[in-house]
Design an enzyme around this catalytic site. Structure first.
Site, PDB file in Angstrom:
ATOM      1  N   GLU A  57       7.716 -12.585  13.211  1.00 44.57           N
ATOM      2  CA  GLU A  57       8.046 -11.748  12.262  1.00 44.57           C
ATOM      3  C   GLU A  57       7.321 -11.747  10.774  1.00 44.57           C
ATOM      4  OE1 GLU A  57      11.306 -14.678  13.213  1.00 44.57           O
ATOM      5  OE2 GLU A  57       9.170 -14.029  13.908  1.00 44.57           O
ATOM      6  N   CYS A  86      12.212 -17.160   8.249  1.00 40.66           N
ATOM      7  CA  CYS A  86      11.776 -15.808   8.493  1.00 40.66           C
ATOM      8  C   CYS A  86      13.191 -14.847   8.172  1.00 40.66           C
ATOM      9  CB  CYS A  86      11.500 -15.542   9.778  1.00 40.66           C
ATOM     10  SG  CYS A  86       9.956 -16.443  10.280  1.00 40.66           S
TER      11      CYS A  86
END
Length: 131
Positions: A57, A86
């Site tokens: 991600e 993240c």
């Protein structure tokens, strides 16, 4: 498609793929791996993940940052739920929906996103790769 994208990873321990979708179009993609210009080995000789390996991600979000697109209101499809670090990036770029297959060992990333108002969708059925 995120499952297929994960197969591009050179990591041995875990392969993760991510797609950012907005207005029914893929605007960024990523998989876990080393930064551009580095050797593709994700693990050291002891089998531990090197500290500089980027999560799928994070790779997708940084790729998006280099484009003219915005993640505001987008959906992130990912094969594994995000870690705490993240999750902060996901929230900060304006992603409003997260669809994930597997759960990461630490649920704090999901809890943070839940508190931030991001819609979380856990796929109950495992997605199988084509043979």
């Amino acid at each position: 498609m995120a499952v297929e994208w994960a197969q591009l990873s050179h990591c041995v321990r875990k392969k993760v793929g991510a797609l950012i979708v907005k207005d029914r179009m893929i605007i960024a993609d990523g998989f876990n791996g080393t930064p551009s210009g580095f050797d593709n080995s994700c693990e050291n000789d002891l089998g531990e993940t090197n500290w500089y390996v980027l999560h799928a991600e994070a790779n997708a979000i940084t790729k998006l940052a280099r484009s003219n697109n915005s993640a505001e209101g987008a959906t992130l499809y990912i094969t594994m739920s995000p870690c705490r670090e993240c999750s902060k990036l996901i929230h900060q770029v304006g992603i409003k929906r997260l669809v994930y297959r597997d759960e990461y060992k630490d649920p704090q990333g999901l809890e943070f996103l839940r508190q931030a108002g991001v819609e979380l969708v856990h796929l109950e059925q495992p997605v199988k790769l084509r043979s």
